[in-house]
Design a protein around this motif. Structure first.
Motif, PDB file in Angstrom:
ATOM      1  N   GLY A 129       2.089   5.954  -7.276  1.00  0.00           N
ATOM      2  CA  GLY A 129       0.919   6.226  -8.102  1.00  0.00           C
ATOM      3  C   GLY A 129       0.715   7.706  -8.378  1.00  0.00           C
ATOM      4  O   GLY A 129       1.236   8.571  -7.684  1.00  0.00           O
TER       5      GLY A 129
ATOM      6  N   VAL B 216      -5.123   3.464  -6.769  1.00  0.00           N
ATOM      7  CA  VAL B 216      -6.290   3.398  -7.640  1.00  0.00           C
ATOM      8  C   VAL B 216      -6.151   2.242  -8.626  1.00  0.00           C
ATOM      9  O   VAL B 216      -5.048   1.792  -8.930  1.00  0.00           O
ATOM     10  CB  VAL B 216      -6.490   4.704  -8.450  1.00  0.00           C
ATOM     11  CG1 VAL B 216      -6.825   5.856  -7.539  1.00  0.00           C
ATOM     12  CG2 VAL B 216      -5.271   5.016  -9.280  1.00  0.00           C
ATOM     13  N   GLY B 217      -7.296   1.799  -9.118  1.00  0.00           N
ATOM     14  CA  GLY B 217      -7.328   0.843 -10.222  1.00  0.00           C
ATOM     15  C   GLY B 217      -6.607  -0.464  -9.969  1.00  0.00           C
ATOM     16  O   GLY B 217      -6.806  -1.127  -8.958  1.00  0.00           O
TER      17      GLY B 217
ATOM     18  N   TYR C 101       0.831  -1.204   0.000  1.00  0.00           N
ATOM     19  CA  TYR C 101       0.000   0.000   0.000  1.00  0.00           C
ATOM     20  C   TYR C 101       0.869   1.258   0.000  1.00  0.00           C
ATOM     21  O   TYR C 101       0.630   2.191  -0.766  1.00  0.00           O
ATOM     22  CB  TYR C 101      -0.945   0.005   1.199  1.00  0.00           C
ATOM     23  CG  TYR C 101      -1.835   1.216   1.211  1.00  0.00           C
ATOM     24  CD1 TYR C 101      -3.006   1.229   0.477  1.00  0.00           C
ATOM     25  CD2 TYR C 101      -1.492   2.357   1.932  1.00  0.00           C
ATOM     26  CE1 TYR C 101      -3.827   2.344   0.463  1.00  0.00           C
ATOM     27  CE2 TYR C 101      -2.297   3.472   1.922  1.00  0.00           C
ATOM     28  CZ  TYR C 101      -3.461   3.462   1.186  1.00  0.00           C
ATOM     29  OH  TYR C 101      -4.254   4.576   1.173  1.00  0.00           O
TER      30      TYR C 101
ATOM     31  N   HIS D 196      -2.392   8.317  -4.302  1.00  0.00           N
ATOM     32  CA  HIS D 196      -3.422   7.440  -3.783  1.00  0.00           C
ATOM     33  C   HIS D 196      -3.394   6.140  -4.588  1.00  0.00           C
ATOM     34  O   HIS D 196      -2.852   6.092  -5.674  1.00  0.00           O
ATOM     35  CB  HIS D 196      -4.809   8.089  -3.809  1.00  0.00           C
ATOM     36  CG  HIS D 196      -5.198   8.636  -5.141  1.00  0.00           C
ATOM     37  ND1 HIS D 196      -4.795   9.875  -5.578  1.00  0.00           N
ATOM     38  CD2 HIS D 196      -5.947   8.112  -6.134  1.00  0.00           C
ATOM     39  CE1 HIS D 196      -5.284  10.089  -6.788  1.00  0.00           C
ATOM     40  NE2 HIS D 196      -5.982   9.034  -7.147  1.00  0.00           N
TER      41      HIS D 196
ATOM     42  N   TRP E 152       1.022   3.833  -3.072  1.00  0.00           N
ATOM     43  CA  TRP E 152       0.563   5.179  -2.750  1.00  0.00           C
ATOM     44  C   TRP E 152       1.614   6.204  -3.181  1.00  0.00           C
ATOM     45  O   TRP E 152       1.285   7.239  -3.730  1.00  0.00           O
ATOM     46  CB  TRP E 152       0.292   5.307  -1.257  1.00  0.00           C
ATOM     47  CG  TRP E 152      -0.324   6.610  -0.904  1.00  0.00           C
ATOM     48  CD1 TRP E 152      -1.652   6.885  -0.833  1.00  0.00           C
ATOM     49  CD2 TRP E 152       0.358   7.826  -0.584  1.00  0.00           C
ATOM     50  NE1 TRP E 152      -1.837   8.195  -0.496  1.00  0.00           N
ATOM     51  CE2 TRP E 152      -0.613   8.799  -0.337  1.00  0.00           C
ATOM     52  CE3 TRP E 152       1.691   8.188  -0.493  1.00  0.00           C
ATOM     53  CZ2 TRP E 152      -0.294  10.099   0.003  1.00  0.00           C
ATOM     54  CZ3 TRP E 152       2.001   9.479  -0.162  1.00  0.00           C
ATOM     55  CH2 TRP E 152       1.016  10.422   0.085  1.00  0.00           C
TER      56      TRP E 152
ATOM     57  N   GLU F  23      -3.684  -1.094  -9.130  1.00  0.00           N
ATOM     58  CA  GLU F  23      -2.784  -1.135  -7.978  1.00  0.00           C
ATOM     59  C   GLU F  23      -3.420  -1.866  -6.803  1.00  0.00           C
ATOM     60  O   GLU F  23      -2.725  -2.502  -6.015  1.00  0.00           O
ATOM     61  CB  GLU F  23      -2.397   0.283  -7.568  1.00  0.00           C
ATOM     62  CG  GLU F  23      -1.601   1.015  -8.621  1.00  0.00           C
ATOM     63  CD  GLU F  23      -1.447   2.484  -8.335  1.00  0.00           C
ATOM     64  OE1 GLU F  23      -2.127   3.007  -7.418  1.00  0.00           O
ATOM     65  OE2 GLU F  23      -0.640   3.127  -9.020  1.00  0.00           O
ATOM     66  N   TRP F  24      -4.757  -1.791  -6.687  1.00  0.00           N
ATOM     67  CA  TRP F  24      -5.444  -2.506  -5.620  1.00  0.00           C
ATOM     68  C   TRP F  24      -5.293  -4.013  -5.760  1.00  0.00           C
ATOM     69  O   TRP F  24      -5.332  -4.739  -4.763  1.00  0.00           O
ATOM     70  CB  TRP F  24      -6.921  -2.124  -5.572  1.00  0.00           C
ATOM     71  CG  TRP F  24      -7.156  -0.827  -4.880  1.00  0.00           C
ATOM     72  CD1 TRP F  24      -7.566   0.326  -5.446  1.00  0.00           C
ATOM     73  CD2 TRP F  24      -6.970  -0.558  -3.483  1.00  0.00           C
ATOM     74  NE1 TRP F  24      -7.650   1.314  -4.494  1.00  0.00           N
ATOM     75  CE2 TRP F  24      -7.293   0.791  -3.281  1.00  0.00           C
ATOM     76  CE3 TRP F  24      -6.568  -1.306  -2.394  1.00  0.00           C
ATOM     77  CZ2 TRP F  24      -7.224   1.396  -2.023  1.00  0.00           C
ATOM     78  CZ3 TRP F  24      -6.502  -0.709  -1.150  1.00  0.00           C
ATOM     79  CH2 TRP F  24      -6.832   0.623  -0.975  1.00  0.00           C
TER      80      TRP F  24
END
Length: 94
Positions: free
Chosen positions: A60, A66-67, A53, A64, A57, A69-70
């Protein structure tokens, strides 16, 4: 770039070592998390998830996660859970 390669190499050895080095030598964890308690709990309970994370973070756009990356954060979470399950299985086989 060289420091990132060293951190990636150390992460393969121990994600907790990398979290400790990030805490000492950079402010990535304090920027990625609003409180100090989340990285501390992540250090002890979910080190791969916390590291993924914080890394995504910082890397990115817009600071944050997003997309897609999760997906990698969820993959790190499953790696953490599998480490606990493997440890439990090894204890039960003794």
């Amino acid at each position: 770039m060289l420091m990132g390669c060293f951190l990636a190499l150390f992460a393969l050895i121990s994600p907790r070592l990398v979290l400790f080095l990030l805490w000492i030598f950079s402010d990535v964890l304090s920027r990625a998390f609003d409180s100090w308690i989340i990285p501390l709990l992540g250090f002890f309970l979910l080190p791969w998830t916390t590291l993924a994370y914080a890394a995504f973070w910082d890397w990115g756009p817009g600071h944050h996660v997003v997309g897609f990356e999760w997906f990698f954060v969820a993959l790190a979470f499953f790696i953490d859970l599998s480490a606990y399950a493997g440890g439990q299985r090894a204890r039960s086989m003794r």
